[in-house]
Design an enzyme around this catalytic site. Structure first.
Site, PDB file in Angstrom:
ATOM      1  N   HIS A   1      23.822  56.475  47.366  1.00 52.63           N
ATOM      2  CA  HIS A   1      24.867  57.287  47.995  1.00 52.63           C
ATOM      3  C   HIS A   1      25.119  56.772  49.407  1.00 52.63           C
ATOM      4  CE1 HIS A   1      27.199  60.790  49.170  1.00 52.63           C
ATOM      5  NE2 HIS A   1      26.480  60.829  50.290  1.00 52.63           N
TER       6      HIS A   1
ATOM      7  N   GLU B   1      49.430  41.561  38.950  1.00 53.39           N
ATOM      8  CA  GLU B   1      48.674  40.947  40.054  1.00 53.39           C
ATOM      9  C   GLU B   1      49.620  40.157  40.974  1.00 53.39           C
ATOM     10  OE1 GLU B   1      45.265  38.694  38.753  1.00 53.39           O
ATOM     11  OE2 GLU B   1      44.216  40.466  38.020  1.00 53.39           O
TER      12      GLU B   1
ATOM     13  N   THR C   1      40.086  23.876  24.786  1.00 50.92           N
ATOM     14  CA  THR C   1      41.323  23.386  25.411  1.00 50.92           C
ATOM     15  C   THR C   1      42.144  24.490  26.071  1.00 50.92           C
ATOM     16  OG1 THR C   1      42.276  23.489  23.196  1.00 50.92           O
ATOM     17  CG2 THR C   1      41.576  21.327  23.975  1.00 50.92           C
TER      18      THR C   1
ATOM     19  N   HIS D   1      35.390  35.053  31.820  1.00 49.15           N
ATOM     20  CA  HIS D   1      33.974  35.366  31.571  1.00 49.15           C
ATOM     21  C   HIS D   1      33.665  35.374  30.081  1.00 49.15           C
ATOM     22  CE1 HIS D   1      36.416  38.906  32.553  1.00 49.15           C
ATOM     23  NE2 HIS D   1      35.843  39.504  31.530  1.00 49.15           N
TER      24      HIS D   1
ATOM     25  N   VAL E   1      64.497  41.254  28.240  1.00 50.51           N
ATOM     26  CA  VAL E   1      65.365  40.255  28.866  1.00 50.51           C
ATOM     27  C   VAL E   1      65.931  39.398  27.746  1.00 50.51           C
ATOM     28  CG1 VAL E   1      65.389  38.258  30.417  1.00 50.51           C
ATOM     29  CG2 VAL E   1      63.981  40.251  30.962  1.00 50.51           C
TER      30      VAL E   1
ATOM     31  N   GLU F   1      38.642  15.867  30.213  1.00 46.09           N
ATOM     32  CA  GLU F   1      39.579  16.763  30.899  1.00 46.09           C
ATOM     33  C   GLU F   1      40.799  15.965  31.333  1.00 46.09           C
ATOM     34  OE1 GLU F   1      39.967  20.238  31.643  1.00 46.09           O
ATOM     35  OE2 GLU F   1      41.840  19.333  32.292  1.00 46.09           O
TER      36      GLU F   1
HETATM   37  P1  FAD Z   1      41.209  26.742  30.338  1.00 49.30           P
HETATM   38  O1  FAD Z   1      40.746  27.325  31.600  1.00 49.30           O
HETATM   39  O2  FAD Z   1      42.648  26.839  29.980  1.00 49.30           O
HETATM   40  O3  FAD Z   1      40.779  25.207  30.386  1.00 49.30           O
HETATM   41  C1  FAD Z   1      41.109  24.319  29.388  1.00 49.30           C
HETATM   42  C2  FAD Z   1      41.165  22.934  29.986  1.00 49.30           C
HETATM   43  O4  FAD Z   1      41.305  22.010  28.921  1.00 49.30           O
HETATM   44  C3  FAD Z   1      42.344  22.718  30.911  1.00 49.30           C
HETATM   45  O5  FAD Z   1      41.915  22.277  32.171  1.00 49.30           O
HETATM   46  C4  FAD Z   1      43.184  21.654  30.212  1.00 49.30           C
HETATM   47  O6  FAD Z   1      43.753  20.735  31.127  1.00 49.30           O
HETATM   48  C5  FAD Z   1      42.155  20.953  29.346  1.00 49.30           C
HETATM   49  N1  FAD Z   1      42.708  20.354  28.127  1.00 49.30           N
HETATM   50  C6  FAD Z   1      43.522  20.936  27.210  1.00 49.30           C
HETATM   51  N2  FAD Z   1      43.747  20.092  26.187  1.00 49.30           N
HETATM   52  C7  FAD Z   1      43.076  18.947  26.481  1.00 49.30           C
HETATM   53  C8  FAD Z   1      42.914  17.726  25.808  1.00 49.30           C
HETATM   54  N3  FAD Z   1      43.445  17.504  24.612  1.00 49.30           N
HETATM   55  N4  FAD Z   1      42.169  16.769  26.418  1.00 49.30           N
HETATM   56  C9  FAD Z   1      41.573  16.976  27.624  1.00 49.30           C
HETATM   57  N5  FAD Z   1      41.688  18.129  28.279  1.00 49.30           N
HETATM   58  C10 FAD Z   1      42.423  19.106  27.709  1.00 49.30           C
HETATM   59  N6  FAD Z   1      40.638  35.490  33.619  1.00 49.30           N
HETATM   60  C11 FAD Z   1      39.676  36.284  34.143  1.00 49.30           C
HETATM   61  O7  FAD Z   1      38.665  36.544  33.491  1.00 49.30           O
HETATM   62  N7  FAD Z   1      39.797  36.800  35.404  1.00 49.30           N
HETATM   63  C12 FAD Z   1      40.895  36.560  36.169  1.00 49.30           C
HETATM   64  O8  FAD Z   1      40.975  37.044  37.294  1.00 49.30           O
HETATM   65  C13 FAD Z   1      41.926  35.745  35.631  1.00 49.30           C
HETATM   66  N8  FAD Z   1      43.023  35.471  36.354  1.00 49.30           N
HETATM   67  C14 FAD Z   1      43.984  34.657  35.829  1.00 49.30           C
HETATM   68  C15 FAD Z   1      45.130  34.414  36.589  1.00 49.30           C
HETATM   69  C16 FAD Z   1      46.129  33.606  36.092  1.00 49.30           C
HETATM   70  C17 FAD Z   1      47.363  33.352  36.927  1.00 49.30           C
HETATM   71  C18 FAD Z   1      45.976  33.007  34.809  1.00 49.30           C
HETATM   72  C19 FAD Z   1      47.040  32.102  34.273  1.00 49.30           C
HETATM   73  C20 FAD Z   1      44.849  33.253  34.047  1.00 49.30           C
HETATM   74  C21 FAD Z   1      43.849  34.084  34.549  1.00 49.30           C
HETATM   75  N9  FAD Z   1      42.698  34.383  33.813  1.00 49.30           N
HETATM   76  C22 FAD Z   1      41.747  35.204  34.328  1.00 49.30           C
HETATM   77  C23 FAD Z   1      42.487  33.818  32.464  1.00 49.30           C
HETATM   78  C24 FAD Z   1      41.509  32.617  32.551  1.00 49.30           C
HETATM   79  O9  FAD Z   1      42.024  31.672  33.459  1.00 49.30           O
HETATM   80  C25 FAD Z   1      41.323  32.013  31.167  1.00 49.30           C
HETATM   81  O10 FAD Z   1      40.915  32.999  30.259  1.00 49.30           O
HETATM   82  C26 FAD Z   1      40.273  30.912  31.213  1.00 49.30           C
HETATM   83  O11 FAD Z   1      40.634  29.908  32.128  1.00 49.30           O
HETATM   84  C27 FAD Z   1      40.083  30.309  29.824  1.00 49.30           C
HETATM   85  O12 FAD Z   1      39.109  29.313  29.880  1.00 49.30           O
HETATM   86  P2  FAD Z   1      39.088  28.115  28.816  1.00 49.30           P
HETATM   87  O13 FAD Z   1      37.918  27.293  29.194  1.00 49.30           O
HETATM   88  O14 FAD Z   1      39.205  28.636  27.456  1.00 49.30           O
HETATM   89  O15 FAD Z   1      40.435  27.300  29.068  1.00 49.30           O
HETATM   90  P1  NAD Z   2      49.688  40.001  29.045  1.00 50.51           P
HETATM   91  O1  NAD Z   2      49.524  39.915  27.591  1.00 50.51           O
HETATM   92  O2  NAD Z   2      48.642  40.648  29.877  1.00 50.51           O
HETATM   93  O3  NAD Z   2      51.047  40.761  29.391  1.00 50.51           O
HETATM   94  C1  NAD Z   2      52.288  40.344  28.918  1.00 50.51           C
HETATM   95  C2  NAD Z   2      53.238  41.512  28.972  1.00 50.51           C
HETATM   96  O4  NAD Z   2      54.537  41.044  28.688  1.00 50.51           O
HETATM   97  C3  NAD Z   2      52.922  42.593  27.937  1.00 50.51           C
HETATM   98  O5  NAD Z   2      52.922  43.839  28.586  1.00 50.51           O
HETATM   99  C4  NAD Z   2      54.068  42.462  26.933  1.00 50.51           C
HETATM  100  O6  NAD Z   2      54.405  43.683  26.325  1.00 50.51           O
HETATM  101  C5  NAD Z   2      55.179  41.961  27.828  1.00 50.51           C
HETATM  102  N1  NAD Z   2      56.240  41.228  27.154  1.00 50.51           N
HETATM  103  C6  NAD Z   2      56.117  40.356  26.122  1.00 50.51           C
HETATM  104  N2  NAD Z   2      57.330  39.851  25.808  1.00 50.51           N
HETATM  105  C7  NAD Z   2      58.221  40.410  26.674  1.00 50.51           C
HETATM  106  C8  NAD Z   2      59.608  40.286  26.867  1.00 50.51           C
HETATM  107  N3  NAD Z   2      60.334  39.461  26.119  1.00 50.51           N
HETATM  108  N4  NAD Z   2      60.209  41.013  27.834  1.00 50.51           N
HETATM  109  C9  NAD Z   2      59.463  41.852  28.623  1.00 50.51           C
HETATM  110  N5  NAD Z   2      58.138  42.011  28.466  1.00 50.51           N
HETATM  111  C10 NAD Z   2      57.520  41.284  27.525  1.00 50.51           C
HETATM  112  O7  NAD Z   2      49.963  38.498  29.509  1.00 50.51           O
HETATM  113  P2  NAD Z   2      49.989  37.843  30.946  1.00 50.51           P
HETATM  114  O8  NAD Z   2      50.111  38.865  32.012  1.00 50.51           O
HETATM  115  O9  NAD Z   2      50.980  36.748  30.856  1.00 50.51           O
HETATM  116  O10 NAD Z   2      48.545  37.221  31.040  1.00 50.51           O
HETATM  117  C11 NAD Z   2      48.114  36.237  30.072  1.00 50.51           C
HETATM  118  C12 NAD Z   2      46.637  36.265  29.885  1.00 50.51           C
HETATM  119  O11 NAD Z   2      45.960  35.845  31.050  1.00 50.51           O
HETATM  120  C13 NAD Z   2      46.146  37.641  29.536  1.00 50.51           C
HETATM  121  O12 NAD Z   2      45.644  37.589  28.222  1.00 50.51           O
HETATM  122  C14 NAD Z   2      45.064  37.950  30.490  1.00 50.51           C
HETATM  123  O13 NAD Z   2      43.902  38.337  29.820  1.00 50.51           O
HETATM  124  C15 NAD Z   2      44.826  36.664  31.263  1.00 50.51           C
HETATM  125  N6  NAD Z   2      44.741  37.037  32.680  1.00 50.51           N
HETATM  126  C16 NAD Z   2      43.671  37.799  33.071  1.00 50.51           C
HETATM  127  C17 NAD Z   2      43.589  38.214  34.380  1.00 50.51           C
HETATM  128  C18 NAD Z   2      42.445  39.062  34.785  1.00 50.51           C
HETATM  129  O14 NAD Z   2      41.473  39.114  34.064  1.00 50.51           O
HETATM  130  N7  NAD Z   2      42.509  39.734  35.924  1.00 50.51           N
HETATM  131  C19 NAD Z   2      44.570  37.872  35.297  1.00 50.51           C
HETATM  132  C20 NAD Z   2      45.633  37.121  34.851  1.00 50.51           C
HETATM  133  C21 NAD Z   2      45.695  36.697  33.538  1.00 50.51           C
END
Ligand code: FAD
Ligand code: NAD
Length: 468
Positions: free
Chosen positions: A447, A190, A144, A325, A240, A37
């Site tokens: 309920h 969010e 990753t 998940h 945009v 990591e």
């Molecule tokens: P990641 O969590 O991206 O982890 C990958 C890790 O690999 C990173 O820590 C990175 O540093 C490391 N890494 C990458 N390349 C290398 C390398 N070459 N060597 C060593 N380490 C490396 N999903 C939900 O289900 N529920 C939510 O509420 C939710 N909220 C989110 C809110 C935000 C703001 C964002 C940005 C995402 C959210 N997501 C949510 C999405 C969720 O975070 C991702 O789907 C999830 O973390 C993916 O898991 P992963 O293990 O594939 O990768």
């Molecule tokens: P998203 O794909 O959910 O939404 C991106 C939005 O941007 C879309 O509605 C798309 O039409 C719009 N868009 C794309 N290009 C644009 C442009 N040039 N101008 C205006 N609108 C544009 O992506 P996100 O909100 O960035 O989230 C990324 C990922 O993170 C998602 O795949 C999501 O599954 C994950 N995530 C999950 C949770 C959760 O599970 N609660 C929370 C946060 C993030």
């Protein structure tokens, strides 16, 4: 049980929900396991700058809004003058992140998973270099994850805090007066909700004609109504085209998505949230001859094997929804497959939740996708008619159950409700067991609970709900 030929049975690159869960399961199954990591702490995007910190701010801002908008007062809870201390809210967020990322470090130690600190690069299909040292493994899992998709012409600078991505928007030190969110997807809604509740005037600019692509059509329409009522200004079908920053303000150039007259919009903070893309740069995939698909993802078979022998992949870096998940379940499955067991993920039943207020959740097919596949029946029930939601004064939303017209098998369930994220687990489990709408309708639900709305929507598929 690593053979003498390799340092490890399994080496995982990335310690997000995909990678760290795979590491723990592999160790539980007796494999000698390491996880590389590059971040300072374990847990990936999810624990450090994703799911967990966003939920801390969502919860904190909900408490503020409840105290501020009269919800508490309605039940006789007098709060007096309510103020927001952003620094304290941010400190509480940092505390929970530290507790949870520390928890993964503890689990690694407990399960004897070696944490290789640094960025990993392939030398060959069984050798990875981390911080100048080569480590060999019989199997390697790429986990990753993903990073923010950049928007050309709109440069993110989280330090400056004027144009930010989700990581920057999670760490703003003060409430901006005005905020523009580019992208009306999960992150935009969010985090836009967080800062709106705390006092920002938030405008969401979305390219498509609806928010939340991929979700059920009814849900998307209803969500837009609810968010507009809450005070989010929605500029749909708008793109945009550029941005400039002067001092502490950004000016965005906007155009109708279909082309037309341009306009400008000025804000104290701009959040770029137009999606995420897989992390594969610098991994050295060329060294192992692993190619990416057109979307930059690593393709695998249903066991999470890539085309290169001994190399596997899970999580955001492979196709499918980018959800924690989903990554976790793939992490468990890949470890079980590597250990010689049978690890399966049912990608047709992955729930998704937007943690706004109310929450928005779904599992399975949307109505639109289900109609394309064949005849369906639909049952819908409004939260307004659910006794618990009514008692709690949470009237917004509905539950919709979509079933196959011939077999009654449930194909999808969608919900907008204060606790839709918790409610959807029941629907996912029912679908995993191949339930019919009748199965759900004849299951006894406690309920008064919000979940009774799922039972009533299921009753509405083949007959009539009781309370409507
Ligand atoms: P990641 O969590 O991206 O982890 C990958 C890790 O690999 C990173 O820590 C990175 O540093 C490391 N890494 C990458 N390349 C290398 C390398 N070459 N060597 C060593 N380490 C490396 N999903 C939900 O289900 N529920 C939510 O509420 C939710 N909220 C989110 C809110 C935000 C703001 C964002 C940005 C995402 C959210 N997501 C949510 C999405 C969720 O975070 C991702 O789907 C999830 O973390 C993916 O898991 P992963 O293990 O594939 O990768
Ligand atoms: P998203 O794909 O959910 O939404 C991106 C939005 O941007 C879309 O509605 C798309 O039409 C719009 N868009 C794309 N290009 C644009 C442009 N040039 N101008 C205006 N609108 C544009 O992506 P996100 O909100 O960035 O989230 C990324 C990922 O993170 C998602 O795949 C999501 O599954 C994950 N995530 C999950 C949770 C959760 O599970 N609660 C929370 C946060 C993030």
């Amino acid at each position: 049980m690593a053979s003498n030929q390799y340092d490890y049975d399994l080496l995982i690159i990335g310690a997000g929900p995909g990678g760290y869960v795979a590491a723990i399961r592999a160790a539980q199954l007796g494999l000698k396991t390491a996880c590389a990591e590059s971040r300072e702490t374990l847990g990936g995007v999810c624990l450090n700058v994703g799911c967990i910190p966003s939920k801390a701010l969502l919860h904190g801002s909900e408490l503020f809004e409840e105290a501020n908008n009269g919800t508490l007062a309605k039940f006789g809870v007098k709060t007096g003058n309510v103020e927001i201390d952003v620094a304290t809210m941010q400190a509480e967020k940092a505390k929970v992140v530290s507790e949870l990322t520390g928890g993964i470090a503890f689990l690694f130690k407990k399960n004897k998973v070696d944490w290789l600190k640094g960025f990993a690069t392939f030398r060959d299909a069984h050798t990875v270099e981390v911080a100048g040292t080569a480590h060999t493994a019989r199997n390697i899992v790429i986990a990753t994850g993903s990073s923010v998709t950049p928007l050309p012409g709109v440069e993110v600078d989280n330090e400056k805090g004027v144009i930010v991505d989700s990581t920057g928007a999670l760490s703003l030190p003060a409430v901006p007066k005005t905020m523009v969110v580019i992208g009306g997807g999960v992150i935009g809604l969010e985090l836009g909700s967080v800062w709106r509740r705390l006092g920002a005037k938030v405008t969401v600019v979305e390219f498509l004609d609806q928010l939340l692509p991929g979700m059920d059509g009814d849900v998307r329409k209803e969500a837009a109504k609810i968010f507009a009522k809450q005070g989010l200004e929605l500029k749909l079908s708008t793109k945009v085209t550029g941005a400039s920053v002067k001092g502490k303000k950004a000016t965005l150039a906007l155009e109708p998505a279909a082309g037309g007259a341009a306009e400008t919009l000025t804000a104290d903070c701009v959040l770029v949230s137009i999606g995420r893309r897989p992390n594969t740069e610098g991994l050295g995939l060329d060294k192992i001859g692993l190619e990416l698909n057109a979307r930059g993802q690593i393709e695998t078979d249903h066991s999470f094997r890539t085309k290169v022998d001994g190399v596997w992949a899970v999580g955001d870096v492979i196709p499918g929804p980018m959800l924690a998940h989903k990554a976790e379940d793939e992490g468990i499955a890949v470890a079980e497959n590597i250990a010689g067991q049978i690890g399966i993920v049912n990608h047709a039943v992955i729930p998704s939740v937007v943690y706004t207020w109310p929450e928005i959740a779904g599992v399975g097919l949307t109505e639109e996708a289900a109609r394309e596949k064949g005849e369906i029946k639909i049952g819908k029930f409004p939260m307004l008619a659910n006794s618990r939601a009514k008692t709690n004064r949470e009237p917004d939303g509905f539950v919709k159950v979509i079933a196959d017209a011939a077999t009654d098998r449930v194909l999808g369930v969608w919900a907008i409700a204060s606790v839709a994220g918790t409610m959807i687990a029941q629907a996912a489990q029912a679908m995993e067991f191949g339930a019919t709408s009748e199965d759900i309708a004849y299951t006894c639900h406690a309920h008064p609970t919000h979940s009774e709305a799922i039972k009533e929507a299921a009753m509405a598929v083949r007959g009539k709900p009781i309370h409507m």
